[in-house]
Enzyme design. Structure first.
Site, PDB file in Angstrom:
ATOM      1  N   VAL A 129       0.839  -1.199   0.000  1.00  0.00           N
ATOM      2  CA  VAL A 129       0.000   0.000   0.000  1.00  0.00           C
ATOM      3  C   VAL A 129       0.879   1.256   0.000  1.00  0.00           C
ATOM      4  O   VAL A 129       0.593   2.235  -0.703  1.00  0.00           O
ATOM      5  CB  VAL A 129      -0.953   0.001   1.212  1.00  0.00           C
ATOM      6  N   GLU A 150      -2.049   5.760  -4.693  1.00  0.00           N
ATOM      7  CA  GLU A 150      -3.419   5.494  -5.139  1.00  0.00           C
ATOM      8  C   GLU A 150      -4.058   6.686  -5.864  1.00  0.00           C
ATOM      9  O   GLU A 150      -4.893   6.499  -6.745  1.00  0.00           O
ATOM     10  CB  GLU A 150      -4.306   5.107  -3.948  1.00  0.00           C
ATOM     11  N   ASP A 194      -0.476  23.751 -42.567  1.00  0.00           N
ATOM     12  CA  ASP A 194      -1.003  24.079 -43.880  1.00  0.00           C
ATOM     13  C   ASP A 194      -0.801  25.583 -44.106  1.00  0.00           C
ATOM     14  O   ASP A 194      -0.775  26.351 -43.150  1.00  0.00           O
ATOM     15  CB  ASP A 194      -2.491  23.716 -43.929  1.00  0.00           C
TER      16      ASP A 194
END
Length: 894
Positions: A291, A296, A338
């Site tokens: 853990v 987390e 472009d």
């Protein structure tokens, strides 16, 4: 004739065939068209004239795809572990985080839309066809190869055509080729070259382009997927989604953390076994360490930081469709753009004009102009079919530019038209290369003619100079030719105009004889005013700007030089050159070019892929249908929001709401700052987690009791670590970020000393926590190695360890504001969110310590002022130590 044959002929044969050869190949008849029976037969053979629909994933499939991530697997492992331990609330919280992230991802994919759907809508007008010797209007989906299609102004072309008749036919192909000027078509032209760019195929017309002038007839050569626009759709439908650099880094980080968690568990099992601890304690200890190793809240924090960045960028006119694309912008080192409508205004504009009195004159300098300048502009207006009112225009872009010139010269066009109404005209055609109009002027008449200078000069016998009409001499011709050539050298399109005063009305066959030459104008689609500065800023930031366009090489190079993109002719190449290059050769030479002219959609994709193959992070900018495949192929595609087609928008990752090229540079700056903020958050979280792991490993390794239980570790990871991490993600941008070079492709979260910082900070935080933990036992008169220590003593020592590790992490978060600038220079309050997060973090600890049921749930004890002072003294050490390290970093940098 098979479907494959048709596709091949579209590319290599029809523009190179005569009309008769094309008719024979397609087995049709110009005068009667196909029969209905034959049309139905071909419809069943070739299928409807529609673009194929792309297979769509179901929402469930999209949702499951969001869960295919290494870090998500690690979070699932955390859920299982916490649930197994009976900590159901913590497990549910982690699970909710996973589900929220997956749901957000699904929503983003659905909102991104489908470029194929936009293409299908765009390619479904009705069409006039000749069948069974009758002209009929049918749905374009029913058109088949061999159909004879009637074309007139204002009508969209329903399929690819080989023209068999053209009368003054002009077609706007800008969405497909990128060229802003309507293309003049000639059905009788035949080309023998192996490669002809789409924009140069004067004898063909393509699906979804627009007839702007004249009329024509064409025979269908390609429908649906076999059309040029269908090939674009095929490129877009290829499922070759690539992960962004951020997604790759997070994926690698997740795998690393997962392996680390497993390794720690195995190590502790082995260590605890040799220490003679019981199996239950071994398991709980391993779980606690696993853990501790897993951040987390990482996935949620990254999502939050990206969302904040997206919101901020939207306010600056950069709309992000995919969250990870924000970070990708910060990595960009090549911007492929472009030309038409992106670097330029997509609006033809007269730059210069020449008369024999004024000589060459720039339009922005209209002082002391002669009567010839006003005559030149008036003649251009009267010999025009375009309209321009209140910014709204219709007609040929060249003629619209001439109307704007009259406005710039303060000529009243309405008064001009009313005083000289048109009574006759001879329309433009490609053989004469000119048009002429006859006007009544009170009781006299006036003829005006405009066209190509080489053609018009042959019809002139006089010139107007200093208000007088004098004979045209060789000297005049030389002067006029030099003026036109000078304009052409600047990539300006030239157009000459002449007139003829008349006493009476004349026949059309006499219109273009004995004309009086007035002068010539030079026009171009000009660059956007703000683009030069943006390109200069990009260059300073190590970003190369590349122009990719369907326009002519000279025009593109002239614009590129003006914008600072290119300086030498050798830096420009064409689609014809690329077409004869294997992809490997293009990749090896790609760095030599800054301008790519007369290119097709396939070329654009190959150019983007070539840049990426050399390790570049590539952005492609565009607005037309022709840009969509390259937008799709780039690391990040950027579409114009105002002038951009739906196809371009749907194929892009980002949309510019203001069509402003400079917004891209602002977005890149934001992207760099956002990545830096994400890195701050990630490195901070990992440093905190390493501190927790070190605490646990050292304690178990030397035989101490467990200093932090699993619920305490989860509290630290989900709340205490997460709040400062999110706040670091909201850090104001570094104003010097655009003075840095783009991050290398192999750069990761641990680059530039971040990995070393994580380890050293983790060790320091871990050791300080152990000191507090051991000190807690000694303060109560116990040795931490003793047996039979009362549970309340364990709780007291764990309380000090708990508060110390949290204090170290909260205060240490301030040092992450900048890698080498002191926090005293950056300021504690310049990021109010971080200051607030630290305050809230401390308040949460007060709640845990002094609210009885919380204290019992986390197995802690309330402590007094003396303990708080000791905790504060230990907690401030990592921050101060890091400030000392920064002093040496700054000295080294100098």
């Amino acid at each position: 004739m098979t479907n494959t044959d048709t596709t091949k002929e579209n590319i290599t044969l029809f523009h190179a065939q005569s009309i008769d050869e094309s008719i024979e190949t397609l087995q049709t008849n110009i005068s009667s068209g196909l029969s209905e029976d034959e049309a139905q037969q071909r419809l069943s053979t070739y299928g409807p004239n529609q673009l194929k629909t792309q297979h769509r994933k179901s929402i469930f499939q999209l949702f499951m795809a969001q869960l295919q991530d290494a870090l998500i697997y690690v979070l699932f492992a955390a859920v299982v572990i916490t649930m197994f331990m009976g900590e159901y609330l913590d497990g549910i919280i982690i699970l909710i985080v996973i589900l929220i992230n997956a749901t957000l991802g699904v929503i983003q994919e659905i909102r991104a839309g489908n470029a194929i759907e936009a293409l299908r809508k765009m390619a479904s007008p009705k069409a006039l066809v000749k069948r069974d010797s009758q002209v009929k209007e049918i749905v374009s989906a029913d058109i088949v190869p061999g159909d004879i299609v009637i074309l007139d102004a204002g009508r969209y072309i329903p399929a690819d055509l080989r023209l068999v008749e053209s009368v003054n036919l002009q077609i706007d192909e800008s969405a497909l080729t990128g060229e802003s000027v309507a293309v003049e078509k000639d059905a009788f032209a035949v080309f023998s070259e192996d490669y002809i760019p789409l924009g140069d195929r004067d004898n063909t017309a393509y699906m979804s382009t627009l007839v702007t002038y004249g009329r024509g007839i064409g025979v269908v050569t390609g429908t649906g997927a076999d059309s040029e626009i269908g090939k674009i759709a095929g490129i877009l439908s290829q499922d070759d989604e690539t992960k962004t650099p951020l997604e790759i880094r997070l994926d690698q980080l997740g795998k690393t953390l997962g392996k680390a968690a497993v390794a720690i568990c195995v190590f502790i099992f082995i260590l605890s076994f040799f220490q003679g601890r019981d199996l239950t304690e071994m398991f709980l200890t391993s779980v606690s360490l696993a853990v501790a190793a897993i951040p987390e809240g990482l996935a949620a924090i990254v999502a939050v930081v990206l969302s904040i960045g997206v919101t901020k960028m939207a306010k600056q006119n950069a709309i992000i469709k995919r969250l990870p694309a924000v970070e990708t912008l910060g990595s960009v080192n090549v911007v492929c753009s472009d030309k038409t409508g992106t670097l330029t205004q997509n609006k033809m504009t007269v730059q210069e004009f020449f008369t024999f009195t004024d000589k060459t004159q720039k339009v922005d300098d209209t002082t002391n102009l002669s009567s010839e300048a006003h005559l030149l502009s008036s003649a251009m207006v009267l010999a025009s079919d375009a309209t321009l009112e209140n910014g709204d225009s219709t007609g040929d872009p060249t003629e619209i530019a001439l109307l704007q010139l009259a406005d710039n010269l303060k000529i009243d066009r309405k008064d001009l038209w009313s005083s000289q109404p048109r009574i006759d005209e001879q329309a433009f055609d490609s053989k004469r290369k000119m048009m002429s109009t006859l006007h009544q002027q009170e009781d006299k008449f006036m003829l005006y003619a405009k066209g190509a200078i080489d053609s018009l000069i042959l019809k002139c016998k006089h010139v107007v100079e200093d208000g007088e009409i004098i004979p045209l001499t060789d000297t005049h011709k030389t002067i006029l030719t030099h003026a036109a050539d000078a304009m052409s050298d600047k990539a300006l399109r030239t157009l000459a105009v002449a007139y003829k005063p008349l006493e009476k009305q004349i026949d059309r066959q006499d219109f273009e004889k004995n004309l009086v030459m007035i002068g010539v104008v030079g026009m171009i689609d000009p660059p956007r005013e703000e683009v030069s500065d943006s390109i200069a800023t990009a260059k300073e930031a190590g970003i190369s700007t590349i122009m990719i366009t369907g326009d002519h090489k000279n025009t593109a190079l002239a614009i590129a030089k003006k914008l600072g993109i290119a300086s030498e002719r050798s830096e420009a190449t064409t689609g014809a050159t690329i077409d004869n290059m294997p992809q490997e050769e293009l990749e090896s030479h790609i760095g030599e070019y800054k301008v790519f002219a007369r290119v097709s959609p396939e070329h654009k994709v190959n150019i983007v892929k070539a840049f990426r193959a050399k390790g570049n992070i590539v952005s492609m900018t565009g607005d037309g249908v022709n840009d969509a495949p390259s937008l799709h192929a780039a690391d990040i595609g950027v579409a114009m929001g105002i002038e951009g087609t739906d196809v371009a928008k749907n194929a892009s990752d980002m949309i510019l709401a203001d069509d402003n090229f400079s917004t891209i540079i602002v977005a890149i700056e934001q992207g760099r700052n956002i990545y830096n903020n994400i890195k701050k958050s990630v490195v901070f979280l990992l440093a905190c987690n390493v501190g927790e792991v070190i605490t646990m490993l050292v304690a178990i390794g030397v035989g101490l009791p467990i200093p932090l239980i699993a619920t305490q570790l989860l509290w630290i990871n989900l709340l205490t670590d997460t709040l400062p991490a999110v706040a670091l993600g909201m850090d104001p941008g570094d104003k010097d970020v655009m003075k840095e070079k783009p991050r290398p492709l192999n750069d990761n979260f641990f680059s530039h000393g971040a990995g070393r910082r994580i380890i050293l900070a983790g060790i320091l935080i871990g050791l300080l926590t152990i000191v507090a933990f051991a000190g807690g036992y000694h303060a109560k008169g116990y040795s931490p190695f003793a047996d039979n220590i009362p549970e309340n003593i364990h709780e007291y020592a764990r309380t000090l360890a708990f508060l110390t590790i949290i204090g170290c992490q909260l205060f240490y978060s301030f040092s992450f504001r900048h890698a080498y600038k002191s926090i005293f220079r950056v300021g504690f309050f310049s990021n109010r969110s971080l200051f607030g997060a630290v305050v809230i973090g401390l308040l949460l600890q007060l709640i845990v310590l002094y609210v009885p049921f919380m204290t019992a749930a986390f197995k802690l004890q309330a402590v007094g002022i003396q303990e708080w002072l000791a905790v504060f003294g230990l907690s401030i050490i990592p921050l101060l130590a890091n400030e000392v390290v920064k002093v040496f970093i700054r000295r080294k940098m100098k």
